[in-house]
Design a protein around this motif. Structure first.
Motif: not given
Length: 275
Positions: A152-170, A186-187
């Motif tokens: 669960t923590w990994a899901s939140d962490t990967f989502a945050y960092f991937t979204g911050t780095a390359i997130g473009r589509h909501k 990413g999550s």
């Protein structure tokens, strides 16, 4: 940020002690978290003028907790009975409790209570099966509580960092504007890899553990979105401030409310021990 990091370190240390100790310590903390989350749920919906059954809810959750810990066979009876009692309140106390209040109370008790009962039962599963590692020894239930939390923590962490780095589509802009499709992917990839890695470390079947990781990523995201919908409905940012820098218990365990039942039932229906 510093407060958030310090609180996180303290929280992880406390969680490690509670999870590894198990028994009455784990059961007691499960009850405490359940009751705190319920208090935050009731307070949140009071912002919309709803009269959620606070005290009756505390009693109902304590009954669910006791059933899960001591009499699991009664849990299937306790859950529908609690919902019926909540609905009867709208009849017996119709002057102060509306049908919508009763429905929100019943749904909230299952939404918050049932996952914590799954977590409690998961910790006590197969105590005779022990995984010995260089770090420590883990019973089956203890190991999968860790897998659930780490996933669960990994899901939140990967989502945050991937979204911050390359997130473009909501992903769901009307519910959670910061979530992106890229972050979700990413999550999924990261959590699948992490849980499969934990499976490899514990000598568990990789394919099944990878599937579990994939499901944890999906369910964790859904759990987060459900709380986001609720908070938008009542018009609050955080459910509480009991955890400095992290909000309330409901905020921290929103994803766990979905992933704990997932892992609990997954390990019952999927053969992970080759027996």
């Amino acid at each position: 940020m510093l407060v958030r990091i310090i609180t996180g370190i303290i929280g992880i240390t406390a969680a490690a002690f509670v999870i590894q100790t198990g028994g009455v310590v784990f059961a007691g903390f499960t009850l405490l978290l359940m009751l705190l989350a319920w208090f935050e749920y009731v307070r949140a919906f009071s912002e919309r003028g709803m009269g959620i059954a606070l005290v009756t809810g505390f009693i109902a959750l304590a009954a669910m907790w006791y059933a899960a810990w001591q009499k699991p066979e009664l849990l299937a009876l306790a859950c529908p009975l609690i919902v019926l009692v909540m609905l009867l309140e709208s009849v017996l106390m119709r002057g102060s409790t509306s049908i919508m209040d009763a429905l929100a109370s019943g749904a909230g008790l299952i939404y918050i209570g049932f996952p914590f009962t799954c977590l409690l039962q998961l910790r006590g599963m197969l105590p005779e099966t022990v995984f010995s590692t260089e770090i420590s020894s883990f019973t089956f239930g203890c190991a999968f509580v860790w897998i659930m939390f780490i996933g669960t923590w990994a899901s939140d962490t990967f989502a945050y960092f991937t979204g911050t780095a390359i997130g473009r589509h909501k992903l769901c802009p009307s519910i959670s504007p910061n979530k992106t499709i890229e972050g979700f992917m990413g999550s999924v990839i990261g959590t699948t890899a992490v849980v499969a890695g934990l499976g490899y470390y514990l000598n568990l079947p990789l394919q099944e553990m990878a599937v579990l990781g994939l499901l944890i990523a999906i369910f964790a995201t859904l759990g987060d979105l459900v709380e986001s919908v609720a908070k938008r409905y009542v018009g609050i940012k955080d459910s509480g401030n009991i955890i400095p820098g992290h909000g309330g218990v409901w905020d921290r365990f929103d994803s766990v409310l979905f992933t704990a039942p997932l892992v609990f039932y997954f390990v019952q229906f999927v053969n992970l021990l080759g027996k």
